[in-house]
Design a protein around this motif. Structure first.
Motif, mmCIF file in Angstrom:
data_model
loop_
_atom_site.group_PDB
_atom_site.id
_atom_site.type_symbol
_atom_site.label_atom_id
_atom_site.label_comp_id
_atom_site.label_asym_id
_atom_site.label_seq_id
_atom_site.Cartn_x
_atom_site.Cartn_y
_atom_site.Cartn_z
ATOM 1 N N VAL A 181 46.887 75.803 39.675
ATOM 2 C CA VAL A 181 45.952 74.887 40.318
ATOM 3 C C VAL A 181 45.198 74.181 39.194
ATOM 4 C CG1 VAL A 181 44.041 74.639 41.922
ATOM 5 C CG2 VAL A 181 45.745 76.431 42.289
ATOM 6 N N GLY A 182 45.407 72.891 39.093
ATOM 7 C CA GLY A 182 44.811 72.134 37.986
ATOM 8 C C GLY A 182 43.335 71.899 38.182
ATOM 9 N N GLY A 183 42.935 71.760 39.434
ATOM 10 C CA GLY A 183 41.518 71.545 39.689
ATOM 11 C C GLY A 183 41.255 71.007 41.075
ATOM 12 N N ILE A 184 39.970 71.033 41.416
ATOM 13 C CA ILE A 184 39.525 70.553 42.727
ATOM 14 C C ILE A 184 38.612 69.356 42.511
ATOM 15 C CG2 ILE A 184 38.213 71.146 44.804
ATOM 16 C CD1 ILE A 184 38.791 74.159 43.960
ATOM 17 N N ARG A 207 34.738 78.528 43.329
ATOM 18 C CA ARG A 207 35.682 78.366 42.224
ATOM 19 C C ARG A 207 35.080 77.515 41.103
ATOM 20 N NH1 ARG A 207 40.813 80.546 42.879
ATOM 21 N NH2 ARG A 207 40.667 80.389 40.636
ATOM 22 N N PRO A 208 34.107 78.083 40.374
ATOM 23 C CA PRO A 208 33.490 77.331 39.278
ATOM 24 C C PRO A 208 34.512 76.968 38.193
ATOM 25 C CG PRO A 208 32.798 79.644 39.241
ATOM 26 C CD PRO A 208 33.560 79.444 40.507
ATOM 27 N N ASP A 209 35.575 77.751 38.127
ATOM 28 C CA ASP A 209 36.607 77.492 37.119
ATOM 29 C C ASP A 209 37.458 76.282 37.467
ATOM 30 O OD1 ASP A 209 37.387 78.993 39.390
ATOM 31 O OD2 ASP A 209 39.218 79.674 38.402
ATOM 32 N N LEU A 210 37.510 75.928 38.756
ATOM 33 C CA LEU A 210 38.459 74.897 39.187
ATOM 34 C C LEU A 210 37.833 73.547 39.512
ATOM 35 C CD1 LEU A 210 40.936 76.849 41.519
ATOM 36 C CD2 LEU A 210 41.276 76.131 39.151
ATOM 37 N N ILE A 211 36.600 73.536 39.941
ATOM 38 C CA ILE A 211 36.005 72.278 40.393
ATOM 39 C C ILE A 211 35.819 71.328 39.202
ATOM 40 C CG2 ILE A 211 33.604 73.086 40.206
ATOM 41 C CD1 ILE A 211 33.042 71.527 42.838
ATOM 42 N N PHE A 212 36.219 70.075 39.377
ATOM 43 C CA PHE A 212 36.016 69.082 38.310
ATOM 44 C C PHE A 212 34.547 68.697 38.258
ATOM 45 C CE2 PHE A 212 40.604 68.322 39.027
ATOM 46 C CZ PHE A 212 41.056 68.343 37.719
ATOM 47 N N LYS A 213 34.084 68.367 37.060
ATOM 48 C CA LYS A 213 32.691 67.928 36.891
ATOM 49 C C LYS A 213 32.453 66.613 37.643
ATOM 50 C CE LYS A 213 31.828 68.224 32.219
ATOM 51 N NZ LYS A 213 32.839 68.704 31.472
ATOM 52 N N GLU A 254 41.258 65.288 29.033
ATOM 53 C CA GLU A 254 40.728 66.369 28.202
ATOM 54 C C GLU A 254 41.188 67.743 28.696
ATOM 55 O OE1 GLU A 254 36.568 65.457 28.246
ATOM 56 O OE2 GLU A 254 36.859 63.777 26.857
ATOM 57 N N ARG A 255 41.105 67.959 30.009
ATOM 58 C CA ARG A 255 41.452 69.279 30.537
ATOM 59 C C ARG A 255 42.919 69.624 30.284
ATOM 60 N NH1 ARG A 255 39.831 71.820 36.462
ATOM 61 N NH2 ARG A 255 37.762 71.250 35.738
#
Ligand code: ADP
Ligand code: MG
Length: 262
Positions: A181-184, A207-213, A254-255
């Protein structure tokens, strides 16, 4: 160059998948990341949203039938670093036809492998239909990353749980052990409502690890741009929506350490 494949898939429609596919792709291209956007939705919203016609024979339908190759379906766009494979209504038939094949989950992978191996693109973005049917599952069977577009709406977490469990299933079944999962990406954020803020907080806690800024605001400019066949950058480059998708493209580069053209 190394190619990363991103699937924008979700069981729900109207959550901002296509808007994200178009504007992320153009955002990446404008930062000199060679990008290929593939429209996998028979409704062809990404195709028309970028100003392309739905032409019979223009989509991946024929290659998925063993007629012709995906490489020949790639079209250039007004953006120097963006190419597209459009969709067309024929693609709807693929949903059924794929299910009748033996290796029904890896058909798209087989068709797209030469494009990936060509090394021409740093990012390939797959815009999926609003259901986790054959096409979406095929896209997840070949993607490196799932990008989840999540509307700042009631029950967002429930929808998120469903799509995340599908990823787990595909990994466990070894259909695509590489899938991550690349991100939310939170979409259609309305700063006037308490609900939007609550939903973002909820997802961030979950999911603090997944949510995009980056958070995409709700703006009329984003919803009207496709009717002009334009990305938000062409349609209203000073709009907060353009700013947000530009920032999102930067975050994605960047990610995932996407390579730029020299
Ligand atoms: P999906 O591909 O998930 O079905 P779309 O990207 O087509 O979703 O978005 C659904 C509808 O919402 C479209 O009419 C689109 O123009 C609109 N929309 C998407 N994102 C935004 C936004 N940030 N602000 C306002 N309207 C949006
Ligand atoms: Mg769509």
């Amino acid at each position: 160059m190394p190619t990363k494949v991103f699937s924008i898939a979700n069981q729900k429609g109207g959550v901002g998948k296509t808007t994200t596919a178009i504007n992320l792709s153009v955002g990446l291209a404008r930062r000199k990341v060679p990008t290929l956007l593939i429209d996998l939705d028979p409704q062809a919203n990404a195709t028309s949203g970028l100003g392309f016609e739905k032409v019979p024979g223009g989509s991946l339908y024929d290659p998925l039938h063993g007629e012709g190759v995906a490489m020949d379906k790639i079209q250039s766009t007004r953006e120097k670093y963006l190419s597209v494979i459009p969709s067309e209504v024929d693609l709807a038939a693929i949903e059924m036809e794929l299910g009748q094949k033996e290796d029904y989950l890896v058909q798209l992978k087989q068709v797209l492998q030469p494009v990936i191996d060509s090394g021409k693109f740093s990012a390939i973005i797959l815009d999926c239909p609003p259901a986790l049917g054959m096409i979406s599952m095929n896209s997840l069977a070949l993607a490196d990353y799932l990008l989840v577009a999540l509307q700042c709406e009631y029950l967002a977490l429930e929808g998120l749980g469903q799509i995340l469990s599908v990823v787990e299933q595909l990994k466990e079944a070894e259909v695509n052990p590489n899938l991550a999962v690349g991100g939310i990406l939170m979409t259609m954020y309305d700063s006037r409502t308490k609900l939007s803020k609550e939903v973002v907080d909820e997802v961030r806690n979950y999911r603090p690890d997944l949510i995009f800024k980056t958070i995409i605001p709700r703006t009329v400019r984003l919803s009207e741009a496709p009717s002009f066949g334009k990305s938000i950058f062409e349609h209203a480059r000073l709009n907060p929506g353009a700013f947000a998708y530009g920032k999102f493209a930067k975050e994605v580069i960047e990610r995932f350490k996407l390579e730029k053209a020299s």
